[in-house]
Every structure is written in structure tokens, then in C-alpha cells.
Design a protein around this motif. Structure first.
Motif, PDB file in Angstrom:
ATOM      1  N   LEU A 273      17.812 -26.321  -3.762  1.00  0.00           N
ATOM      2  CA  LEU A 273      18.798 -25.747  -2.938  1.00  0.00           C
ATOM      3  C   LEU A 273      19.612 -26.628  -2.058  1.00  0.00           C
ATOM      4  O   LEU A 273      21.086 -26.834  -1.966  1.00  0.00           O
ATOM      5  CB  LEU A 273      18.022 -24.623  -1.979  1.00  0.00           C
ATOM      6  N   LYS A 274      18.848 -27.668  -1.655  1.00  0.00           N
ATOM      7  CA  LYS A 274      19.427 -28.769  -0.940  1.00  0.00           C
ATOM      8  C   LYS A 274      20.551 -29.466  -1.873  1.00  0.00           C
ATOM      9  O   LYS A 274      21.554 -29.786  -1.133  1.00  0.00           O
ATOM     10  CB  LYS A 274      18.388 -29.946  -0.402  1.00  0.00           C
ATOM     11  N   GLN A 275      20.228 -29.786  -3.293  1.00  0.00           N
ATOM     12  CA  GLN A 275      21.055 -30.454  -4.153  1.00  0.00           C
ATOM     13  C   GLN A 275      22.312 -29.655  -4.054  1.00  0.00           C
ATOM     14  O   GLN A 275      23.645 -30.125  -4.302  1.00  0.00           O
ATOM     15  CB  GLN A 275      20.264 -30.655  -5.292  1.00  0.00           C
ATOM     16  N   MET A 276      22.090 -28.372  -4.253  1.00  0.00           N
ATOM     17  CA  MET A 276      23.188 -27.400  -4.774  1.00  0.00           C
ATOM     18  C   MET A 276      24.093 -27.509  -3.390  1.00  0.00           C
ATOM     19  O   MET A 276      25.636 -27.326  -3.517  1.00  0.00           O
ATOM     20  CB  MET A 276      22.967 -26.067  -4.730  1.00  0.00           C
ATOM     21  N   LEU A 277      23.540 -27.417  -2.091  1.00  0.00           N
ATOM     22  CA  LEU A 277      24.239 -27.602  -0.749  1.00  0.00           C
ATOM     23  C   LEU A 277      25.106 -29.000  -0.715  1.00  0.00           C
ATOM     24  O   LEU A 277      26.339 -28.991  -0.629  1.00  0.00           O
ATOM     25  CB  LEU A 277      23.472 -27.338   0.536  1.00  0.00           C
ATOM     26  N   TYR A 278      24.587 -29.906  -1.032  1.00  0.00           N
ATOM     27  CA  TYR A 278      24.913 -31.207  -0.979  1.00  0.00           C
ATOM     28  C   TYR A 278      26.259 -31.317  -2.137  1.00  0.00           C
ATOM     29  O   TYR A 278      27.369 -31.615  -1.838  1.00  0.00           O
ATOM     30  CB  TYR A 278      24.148 -32.184  -1.584  1.00  0.00           C
ATOM     31  N   ASP A 279      26.120 -30.583  -3.364  1.00  0.00           N
ATOM     32  CA  ASP A 279      27.000 -30.719  -4.303  1.00  0.00           C
ATOM     33  C   ASP A 279      28.275 -29.947  -3.683  1.00  0.00           C
ATOM     34  O   ASP A 279      29.612 -30.498  -3.949  1.00  0.00           O
ATOM     35  CB  ASP A 279      26.837 -30.478  -5.508  1.00  0.00           C
ATOM     36  N   ARG A 280      27.959 -28.941  -3.308  1.00  0.00           N
ATOM     37  CA  ARG A 280      29.372 -27.907  -2.716  1.00  0.00           C
ATOM     38  C   ARG A 280      30.030 -28.703  -1.605  1.00  0.00           C
ATOM     39  O   ARG A 280      31.353 -28.547  -1.442  1.00  0.00           O
ATOM     40  CB  ARG A 280      28.803 -26.403  -2.618  1.00  0.00           C
TER      41      ARG A 280
ATOM     42  N   LYS B 254      39.343 -11.322   5.074  1.00  0.00           N
ATOM     43  CA  LYS B 254      39.875 -10.724   3.956  1.00  0.00           C
ATOM     44  C   LYS B 254      40.098 -12.124   2.941  1.00  0.00           C
ATOM     45  O   LYS B 254      40.126 -11.699   1.804  1.00  0.00           O
ATOM     46  CB  LYS B 254      41.514 -10.180   4.050  1.00  0.00           C
ATOM     47  N   GLU B 255      39.989 -13.477   3.635  1.00  0.00           N
ATOM     48  CA  GLU B 255      40.090 -14.328   2.743  1.00  0.00           C
ATOM     49  C   GLU B 255      38.684 -14.478   1.950  1.00  0.00           C
ATOM     50  O   GLU B 255      37.500 -14.594   2.362  1.00  0.00           O
ATOM     51  CB  GLU B 255      40.162 -15.705   3.549  1.00  0.00           C
ATOM     52  N   GLU B 256      38.669 -14.742   0.605  1.00  0.00           N
ATOM     53  CA  GLU B 256      37.658 -15.061  -0.399  1.00  0.00           C
ATOM     54  C   GLU B 256      37.191 -16.397  -0.151  1.00  0.00           C
ATOM     55  O   GLU B 256      37.962 -17.251  -0.295  1.00  0.00           O
ATOM     56  CB  GLU B 256      37.988 -14.722  -1.819  1.00  0.00           C
ATOM     57  N   LYS B 257      35.869 -16.835   0.118  1.00  0.00           N
ATOM     58  CA  LYS B 257      35.492 -17.992   0.326  1.00  0.00           C
ATOM     59  C   LYS B 257      34.376 -18.226  -0.509  1.00  0.00           C
ATOM     60  O   LYS B 257      33.620 -17.347  -1.197  1.00  0.00           O
ATOM     61  CB  LYS B 257      34.665 -17.828   1.812  1.00  0.00           C
ATOM     62  N   ALA B 258      34.114 -19.486  -0.934  1.00  0.00           N
ATOM     63  CA  ALA B 258      33.076 -20.143  -1.669  1.00  0.00           C
ATOM     64  C   ALA B 258      31.928 -19.600  -1.157  1.00  0.00           C
ATOM     65  O   ALA B 258      31.546 -19.571   0.172  1.00  0.00           O
ATOM     66  CB  ALA B 258      33.190 -21.587  -1.817  1.00  0.00           C
ATOM     67  N   THR B 259      30.941 -18.998  -1.987  1.00  0.00           N
ATOM     68  CA  THR B 259      29.805 -18.603  -1.473  1.00  0.00           C
ATOM     69  C   THR B 259      28.421 -19.040  -2.619  1.00  0.00           C
ATOM     70  O   THR B 259      28.717 -18.863  -3.777  1.00  0.00           O
ATOM     71  CB  THR B 259      29.700 -16.898  -1.566  1.00  0.00           C
ATOM     72  N   ILE B 260      27.492 -19.245  -1.817  1.00  0.00           N
ATOM     73  CA  ILE B 260      26.102 -19.412  -2.663  1.00  0.00           C
ATOM     74  C   ILE B 260      25.141 -18.147  -2.299  1.00  0.00           C
ATOM     75  O   ILE B 260      24.976 -17.810  -1.394  1.00  0.00           O
ATOM     76  CB  ILE B 260      25.544 -20.808  -2.188  1.00  0.00           C
ATOM     77  N   LEU B 261      24.769 -17.602  -3.450  1.00  0.00           N
ATOM     78  CA  LEU B 261      23.851 -16.589  -3.222  1.00  0.00           C
ATOM     79  C   LEU B 261      22.355 -16.951  -3.369  1.00  0.00           C
ATOM     80  O   LEU B 261      21.962 -17.585  -4.393  1.00  0.00           O
ATOM     81  CB  LEU B 261      23.987 -15.560  -4.359  1.00  0.00           C
TER      82      LEU B 261
END
Length: 407
Positions: A375-382, A311-318
Motif C-alpha cells: 500500500l505504501k509503495q502504491m501511495l508513493y508511486d501515485r 463533480k470533478e473526477e479525481k484519481a482514486t485508489i480503492l
């Protein structure tokens, strides 16, 4: 694993049956039957014909009407078909009546998925989870009188009591087996909890998504290690965890079992511990097959399933994957000319509604490695944001880890 509890469909010609109701439009049913055909092919069957019928609700006795059932029977006899698969879950009563009328093997979507899971399970953990789901599915259907259960009877406590019916005895055997399998899973769960604790304090990222969207291919690409991937539904069942490093930033990446519409409740419950990787993840990467004609519905199904799990809302990348296969219909100016399908460029995709989802979406092709650096840069930042927030004064990034703890 249970022998013959789920009927083998390998190399069998199959008929697929679906209902058009107030809850399911004709377009939806055709899409569901296409997916059912893919499931059947994954299990080794050969779908040769689809039957649909418009009804307010399923017939409680035979699922479809008697006239439609006769139509199916005639087609089977004319074409030597030995298997019929229904797109919705059937009751014991429906299965018994349909089998008596058609005199062939009958499966529903749930039993077909269970069959596939049984074939795909590799580890003792996955096999135990599948076996539990099989028993839970079959318990309310004991009226079919399984002759193979006789082989599992032993002496002592397993002997039938005075006046006890065959059905009561079978039910007791299955209930005892379910209890035993649950205890086995509890024991394995404890081991897995210890393994997760041994992974240290690294940020955890979980790949989630509909089945066959390319999660395993993406896992291989990011972790630079071979992960089994195949163009079939539920190619992998066991959660795979790898340590990944982007620049100087290590994190744990897990590949979870794919979701699907009408996912059997028994499987969700049996695979609860496998899905703990989703619950414990700091960041979800929701992988979407953008080339699928109904990817928007698949997104909704995954989001709904995720809410059921946690039920917990998590940070998500689509992540919209398979952009190399994504096409759109182009109408010719002359209406007499047929429509054509054309690929759409990455730049064009970035101008669509999908690109405006809170800066948390990206378009890639895992197979062709298109836009992977972004994508890797986005993952790295998050991941860096999560890590700094959690461990602002920790020298965690410079620690070294035993690779065995990552498995």
C-alpha cells in the motif's frame, strides 16, 4: 448545543420499523434495519425487535398501516418498550400521529444520526455544524410545539408581535438561529481556508469511505500518530490532517467523516467545509470494508456521495480493508450438510474481479498491518507522479515544514 432538541435514546429498549416497497426489497430492508440497529446501539439504545411491512409507498399519516401500528403498540405494551425508530425520514404529520397512537418517543433515521453526531462532536466547529443541521431538520416540524423554545426567548426583537401565533414565533426564532449559525460557520471557514493555504504545496490525499470501514485505523498506521478509532458508526466527525512521509516523499493525509446510506441532506450541507478536504484533495483513497456482506453497495453509495460533493473526477485508489475478517460461503458437496464460511487468502483475493480495477486497488488489513508495504509503495508511486507533473523543476521534496502548519 441545543438541549433536548433531539430525544435521548441512551439505555432505552427500541423497536425498529422499515418498509418493503417497489424501491426497497425485503433483503435490502433487512440490511437497512441491521444498520439502523448498529446506529441505535451507537447512540446507546438497545434494539430488541424489528417490524417490516409491504406497502406500495409509506402511509402519509402513520408511515405503516393502522393494523401494523396496532401490532407494534401491542408488542410495546407487552415488553415495556419506550422508543420506536423508523428507517426512513418522517414528516411532522407522521411523527405527531404516531406519537399520539403509541405514546412513546419516536425517532427516524435522520434524527437518530443527528443524535449520534451531537454526541460525537468534539470541536466548536463540529458542534456548530451539528447544531445547524438540527435546526434545519426541526424547522419544518415546528408543529410539534417545543416547550423548550420558551427558554430561549428574550426581550426586544425576540418578543412576540401582536397577533403572532406561537408557531410563527417559534419559526422566527429558529430561522434567526439558523442564520446566526451560518454566519459562525462562515467565520470558521475563513480560518480553515487560511490553514489550508499555510500547508504549502504538498500533495493532498484524503481518506474517504463508508462509516466504520477502518479509515481512522489506517490513518494511525500511516501517520504513526494516535487517531481515535472505535467500532461504532461515526466514531470521528472532525477532519484530521497529518503530515506523512513515505521514504523521502512528504504529503498531507486527511481522515474525513464516514458516509452512510440515506445520509441526511442537512448534514451534507452543514459539513460542506469539512468535505472541502475531499474537494481539494489530489488523490482519494477509498477505503472499503471487504468483510461487510454488502460492501459493493457501500462502494456505490460512497461514489454517489462523492459526485454530489465534487463533480470533478479525481484519481482514486480503492483499498479493500479488513481482509483478515473476510470470508466466503463454501458449499458442501453433500447438499444435506450445512454451508461453512472460510477465509480467503491474499493470493486468492488478487485473482478476483476486484483486483482488476485498473491497477488501482489493493487488499490490506490495517489492524494486522497485512500488505501495508505494498500500500505504501502504491501511495508513493501515485503521489510522486502528481508531484512531478505539478512541480517538474521544484526542489519541494527537500524543503522542511513546520509541523504546526500541518494541523
Amino acid at each position: 448545543m441545543i438541549d433536548s432538541m433531539i430525544l435521548s435514546v441512551k439505555n432505552q429498549k427500541a423497536i425498529l420499523v422499515g418498509l418493503i416497497t417497489q424501491q426497497q426489497t425485503e433483503e435490502q430492508v433487512n440490511e437497512y434495519l441491521d444498520e439502523l440497529a448498529f446506529l441505535a446501539e451507537t447512540a446507546g439504545a438497545e434494539p430488541v425487535k424489528k417490524f417490516t411491512q409491504k406497502l406500495e409507498h409509506a402511509n402519509a399519516v402513520t408511515f405503516v398501516g393502522t393494523g401494523k401500528l396496532q401490532e407494534i403498540k401491542q408488542y410495546m405494551e407487552d415488553n415495556e418498550i419506550g422508543l420506536v425508530i423508523f428507517d426512513d425520514e418522517l414528516s411532522a404529520k407522521q411523527i405527531r400521529n404516531i406519537e399520539q397512537e403509541l405514546q412513546v418517543k419516536i425517532l427516524d433515521r435522520t434524527s437518530l444520526i443527528l443524535d449520534i453526531f451531537a454526541m460525537r462532536a468534539q470541536t466548536a466547529y463540529a458542534k456548530t455544524q451539528v447544531e445547524l443541521a438540527q435546526y434545519q431538520y426541526l424547522l419544518p416540524r415546528l408543529t410539534r410545539m417545543w416547550s423548550h423554545l420558551d427558554r430561549q426567548r428574550g426581550g426586544g426583537a425576540m418578543m412576540r408581535g401582536v397577533g403572532e401565533t406561537q408557531l410563527e414565533s417559534d419559526r422566527r426564532i429558529v430561522q434567526d438561529k439558523i442564520a446566526d449559525l451560518k454566519e459562525q460557520l462562515k467565520s470558521i471557514d475563513k480560518q480553515m481556508i487560511v490553514q489550508r493555504k499555510n500547508r504549502g504545496k504538498m500533495v493532498r490525499v484524503a481518506l474517504v469511505g463508508y462509516t466504520n470501514v477502518g479509515k481512522s485505523t489506517m490513518m494511525t498506521m500511516l501517520s504513526k500518530s494516535e487517531v481515535f478509532a472505535e467500532n461504532k458508526l461515526f466514531a470521528t466527525l472532525d477532519t484530521t490532517v497529518r503530515k506523512v512521509i513515505i521514504d523521502n516523499l512528504p504529503f498531507l493525509l486527511s481522515d474525513t467523516v464516514g458516509f452512510i446510506r440515506k445520509l441526511p441532506t442537512h448534514l451534507v450541507e452543514s459539513f460542506k467545509s469539512t468535505l472541502d478536504e475531499v474537494r481539494e484533495a489530489d488523490l482519494l483513497v477509498h477505503v472499503v470494508d471487504i468483510s461487510h456482506p454488502n460492501f459493493e453497495e457501500q462502494i456505490e453509495i460512497v461514489e454517489k456521495t462523492l459526485l454530489e460533493i465534487d463533480k470533478e473526477e479525481k484519481a482514486t485508489i480503492l483499498v479493500f480493508n479488513k481482509i483478515d475478517a473476510f470470508t466466503y460461503v463454501k458449499k458442501d458437496e453433500d447438499d444435506l450438510m450445512p454451508s461453512t464460511r472460510e477465509n480467503i487468502s491474499l493470493e486468492e483475493l488478487r485473482k478476483t474481479w476486484m483486483a482488476k480495477l485498473n491497477n488501482n486497488c489493493i487488499f490490506i488489513s490495517a489492524t494486522n498491518k497485512t500488505n501495508v508495504d505494498e500500500l505504501k509503495q502504491m501511495l508513493y508511486d501515485r503521489i510522486k507522479e502528481i508531484h512531478i507533473e505539478r512541480y517538474p523543476y521544484n526542489d519541494f521534496l527537500f524543503q522542511k515544514y513546520d509541523e504546526e502548519d500541518m494541523e
